[in-house]
Design a protein around this motif. Structure first.
Motif, PDB file in Angstrom:
ATOM      1  N   SER A 193     109.514 -98.499   0.319  1.00  0.00           N
ATOM      2  CA  SER A 193     108.931 -98.244   1.988  1.00  0.00           C
ATOM      3  C   SER A 193     107.560 -98.933   1.990  1.00  0.00           C
ATOM      4  CB  SER A 193     108.957 -96.924   2.409  1.00  0.00           C
ATOM      5  OG  SER A 193     108.417 -97.102   3.618  1.00  0.00           O
ATOM      6  N   VAL A 194     106.891 -99.756   2.655  1.00  0.00           N
ATOM      7  CA  VAL A 194     105.542 -99.966   2.802  1.00  0.00           C
ATOM      8  C   VAL A 194     104.735 -99.377   4.002  1.00  0.00           C
ATOM      9  CG1 VAL A 194     106.239-102.293   1.888  1.00  0.00           C
ATOM     10  CG2 VAL A 194     106.092-101.993   4.323  1.00  0.00           C
ATOM     11  N   GLY A 195     103.568 -98.978   3.749  1.00  0.00           N
ATOM     12  CA  GLY A 195     102.734 -98.588   4.726  1.00  0.00           C
ATOM     13  C   GLY A 195     101.811 -99.769   5.125  1.00  0.00           C
ATOM     14  N   TYR A 196     101.213 -99.462   6.290  1.00  0.00           N
ATOM     15  CA  TYR A 196     100.586-100.413   7.024  1.00  0.00           C
ATOM     16  C   TYR A 196      99.110 -99.849   7.538  1.00  0.00           C
ATOM     17  CZ  TYR A 196     104.732-103.186   7.521  1.00  0.00           C
ATOM     18  OH  TYR A 196     105.961-103.881   7.124  1.00  0.00           O
ATOM     19  N   ARG A 197      98.114-101.040   7.463  1.00  0.00           N
ATOM     20  CA  ARG A 197      96.711-100.638   7.872  1.00  0.00           C
ATOM     21  C   ARG A 197      96.610-101.871   8.927  1.00  0.00           C
ATOM     22  NH1 ARG A 197      91.829 -98.390   5.946  1.00  0.00           N
ATOM     23  NH2 ARG A 197      89.941 -99.776   7.168  1.00  0.00           N
TER      24      ARG A 197
END
Length: 300
Positions: free
Chosen positions: A162-166
């Motif tokens: 999974s990827v997180g975002y900013r």
């Protein structure tokens, strides 16, 4: 189309993890799976397409034509199952830019969204959608520039990835970090990078430490974190506001009330994510938010 300009607001349409759980015990926090809408500058960004996306879609019908940028963390069911029911995607004249990292098996975000709408899983194929769908594969660590809005991502610790975002805009930032499991011996460097001095950190705190470490039914390796680890990460990263997100479907409203009280004792500027609520970081300059949304002012 909405006339709101120069704003930075976060709207929660789905805050529950794993599976939708509507019912009398989840009324206050909501039972829809993840979908977060962020209005930043003059753009509409949508993060994840759980069942909350259907609710957002109904609200958008009064604002057409709609253009939005959709970012998916990964393609586990609770994060994509609202996409086939996203009504604006079926209407010609709307436009959606869809972003997602390539899965470990090589599948693109387009392939994964398409596959869930094939027989025998769903009666209507993706190709029936009448809106313009622009699919974009992104690399882990790649920055996406949308005018003056910068969207960064980083890999999270979750089965199947999974990827997180900013989301960065004019010196403000929101970190969307869900479906990630903390490390027992250190803080996650990627989480810290995404959350560093952010105005808001939305964090996957599905469990309590007691549930996570239970000898009989522990959740180690399941890919989710705890509210205690959320507090540690928020303090270390210097975030202004912590939002507890991705609530376990077994946690009813009363349970989440108690968690919220405990979180505030450790991190006073915190909140439990609730469907229908909003966080205003930079207020809109040309229109007010809907009366149906609850606003939480965040100090800059």
């Amino acid at each position: 189309m909405s006339s709101m300009q120069d704003q930075f607001t976060v709207h929660f349409w789905g805050v529950r993890g794993s599976i939708a759980c509507p019912g009398p015990e989840t009324v206050r926090y909501g039972g829809n799976t993840p979908c977060v809408e962020i209005r930043v500058g003059d753009k509409r960004l949508i993060f994840d397409g759980g069942t909350g996306l259907r609710v957002l879609g109904q609200q958008l019908l009064s604002q057409m034509p709609v253009e939005a940028y959709m970012f998916f963390t990964h393609s586990h069911w609770d994060h994509i199952q609202g996409f086939p029911f996203f009504t604006p995607a079926f209407i010609k004249g709307n436009k959606f830019h869809v972003y997602g990292a390539i899965a470990p098996n090589g599948a693109t975000i387009k392939q994964r969204l398409n596959d869930q709408m094939l027989h025998p899983n769903f009666p209507v194929p993706l190709q029936i959608m009448g809106a313009q769908l622009d699919f974009n594969d992104i690399e882990v660590g790649q920055t996406v520039l949308l005018g003056d809005v910068k969207v960064e991502n980083a890999l999270l610790n979750h089965p199947g990835e999974s990827v997180g975002y900013r989301i960065n805009w004019q010196g403000h930032a929101v970190a969307y970090i869900t479906d990630t499991e903390h490390f027992s011996d250190r803080l996650d460097e990627n989480v810290q990078k995404l959350a560093h001095q952010a105005d808001v950190m939305i964090y996957d705190a599905t469990y309590t430490d007691e549930e996570y470490n239970s000898p009989s039914s522990g959740k180690v390796g399941w890919g989710h974190s705890t509210w205690q680890e959320a507090v540690k990460a928020a303090i270390a990263a210097g975030v202004k506001t912590l939002v507890i997100f991705h609530h376990d479907p077994l946690h009813n409203d009363d349970f989440l009330d108690r968690v919220g009280e405990q979180v505030k004792q450790k991190f006073p500027n915190s909140m439990m994510a609730r469907e229908g609520e909003s966080i205003v970081i930079v207020p809109p300059t040309e229109a007010s938010l809907s009366d149906s949304e609850v606003e939480a002012q965040v100090s800059a």
